[in-house]
Design an enzyme around this catalytic site. Structure first.
Site: not given
Length: 484
Positions: A77, A79, A116, A146-147, A170, A456
């Protein structure tokens, strides 16, 4: 910016990752990066197209003589989660990510790194860029948002992919391969309360819970890390009997991140202020004891504030009461995948501003039925406390298939490349495989990647040596699949 990435191996991967770092790409703002990738594809004569959601698909024909090999889809992904450390000013829509090496790891300065899933997405582009590679038909699918609850994968164009073997890039542990993941759903509520000027004899405080590690609300939910929304709600609920009135609340920025800090501006009767501040300090000591060895940076602070309006005491009790009562964390462990969380819930975002209260919860489960049951329980609790719940449609989990030929092939290639067999795992996080698999039920899938820690959060980092090993395995797997 980030010129040092050009000197690292594997060169093609890090060169593409530099583009990812230099191009702002928070969820919903991936357009600039997608355009750069399209321009790169045009330079190399690669086919590319977008679907209605903005997902980007690139295709490369097979090496001469390998046209009959099964098509392979590399998936990641575009983002990244946007989190800055306390005191760091960073505009994620304008500023590049600044990286540096330390002890064999690549870090960002004061922000999330975006490994990530920037590393996995860059690896897919590097494979397309690699003219020395023998391969069958290749596709690279790069999804958006995705996030933000897998928006791109949910809206993926039907029957868009031609390949029937998918390598999701991922995952975040070198030497592991994932064959199943949790599905998820969100529960939210939004209510507007009347505000009124504070009466005479009221004193204001700004109370914060901060200094926590934060982390991924799926991968890290079993670690017992502190969630600032939970800890602050517990304190405020304890103080509600003292006539607490809420003026504002700000906790969390992402539903899929364990909240690192939360702040509330409140008012109390002035004659109770000494008792209230003593209790705040007592809870700070209590939290440090409870989180010893787990989240030792936890801090509970207070400072004078001067709000001029606030929600009434009864409504304030309702707000902090429902936050305190809602379940959080691990709801059950899997019996079919020992040691893996089956079902969990995260209180990711809480806001109160100008009387408008908003709360967002994220539920994950390996079983769709268990996901739906926890969602129903949360909705029931919200309804009983006078809050109208809202749910999204949810997304499916990815059911493990330990007998899949693709997995057996990967195990053989991994051992031949690294000298070690991979661990076969199921992850309590939302990979896009579940959604893609629902649209392509005939597709075989696995997920693997390099070692990433602190995803994150501003502590995010990636093991540089693991990236090299990951790419070597990916390259070997592409060449092996071409030999069918």
């Amino acid at each position: 910016m980030n010129e040092h990435l050009e000197t690292m191996e594997p060169t093609l991967l890090w060169r593409h990752f530099r583009t990812f770092c230099n191009t702002p790409r928070p969820s919903g703002k991936e357009e600039a990066l997608a355009r750069k990738i399209e321009a790169w594809a045009d330079e190399r004569g690669l086919h590319h197209e977008r679907d209605e959601a903005g997902n980007l698909l690139l295709r490369k024909p097979a090496s001469p003589g390998y046209e009959q090999a099964s098509g392979v889809v590399l998936q990641g992904h575009l983002d990244m989660v946007s989190q800055a450390a306390p005191g760091v000013e960073h505009d994620f829509e304008r500023d590049p990510i600044e990286t540096h090496e330390e002890g064999g790891w690549l870090h960002a300065r004061g922000t999330t790194l975006g490994a990530d899933n920037g590393i996995g997405a860059a690896a897919g582009l590097a494979i397309l860029d690699d003219e020395q590679l023998t391969h069958g038909p290749l596709e690279v699918l790069l999804t958006v948002e995705e996030e933000a609850s897998l928006v791109g994968a949910i809206k993926l164009r039907e029957q868009w992919l031609q390949g029937r073997l998918l390598l999701n890039l991922d995952s975040e542990d070198e030497g592991q391969v994932y064959i199943g993941c949790a599905g998820g759903a969100s529960v939210s509520t939004e209510v507007t309360f009347d505000e009124a000027p504070l009466g005479e004899g009221m004193a204001g405080l700004k109370i914060g819970v901060h200094g926590l590690q934060g982390g991924h609300s799926g991968l890290d939910i079993h670690k017992g890390l502190g969630n600032a929304n939970r800890l602050l709600a517990r304190l405020l609920n304890h103080l509600a009997v003292e006539g607490l009135q809420l003026a504002d609340y700000d906790g969390g920025t992402m539903g899929n991140a364990i909240t690192r800090e939360a702040w509330a501006t409140v008012a109390f009767p002035r004659d109770r202020l000494d008792y209230v501040t003593d209790e705040i300090e007592r809870f700070g000591r209590l939290y440090r004891e409870e989180l010893e060895g787990v989240d030792e940076g936890v801090t509970v602070s207070h400072e004078p504030a001067a709000p001029d309006r606030a929600v009434a005491a009864d409504d304030s009790r309702r707000i902090v009461g429902v936050m305190h009562a809602l379940p959080y964390g691990v709801a059950g462990m899997s019996r079919s995948a020992p040691g893996v969380v089956e079902t969990s819930n995260n209180m990711g975002i809480v806001r109160l501003a100008q009387g408008k209260f908003r709360l967002q919860l994220m539920v994950r489960s390996l079983r769709d039925s268990a996901r739906d049951e926890l969602v129903a329980r949360l909705c029931t609790l919200l309804t009983l406390t006078g809050f109208e719940p809202h749910t999204n449609q949810g997304y499916p989990g990815w059911t493990p298939d330990p007998q899949a030929p693709l997995l057996a092939r990967f195990e053989r290639v991994h051992e031949a490349t690294t000298g070690e067999a991979p661990e076969v795992k199921v992850v309590h996080a939302g990979l896009e495989c579940g959604l893609i698999g629902a649209k392509h039920p005939e597709m075989q899938m696995i997920s693997f990647g390099p070692t990433i820690r602190g995803a994150h959060s501003p502590d995010e980092r990636v093991d540089i040596g693991a990236v090299q090993n990951f790419y070597a395995v990916l390259r070997a797997m592409i060449e092996d699949l071409a030999q069918q």
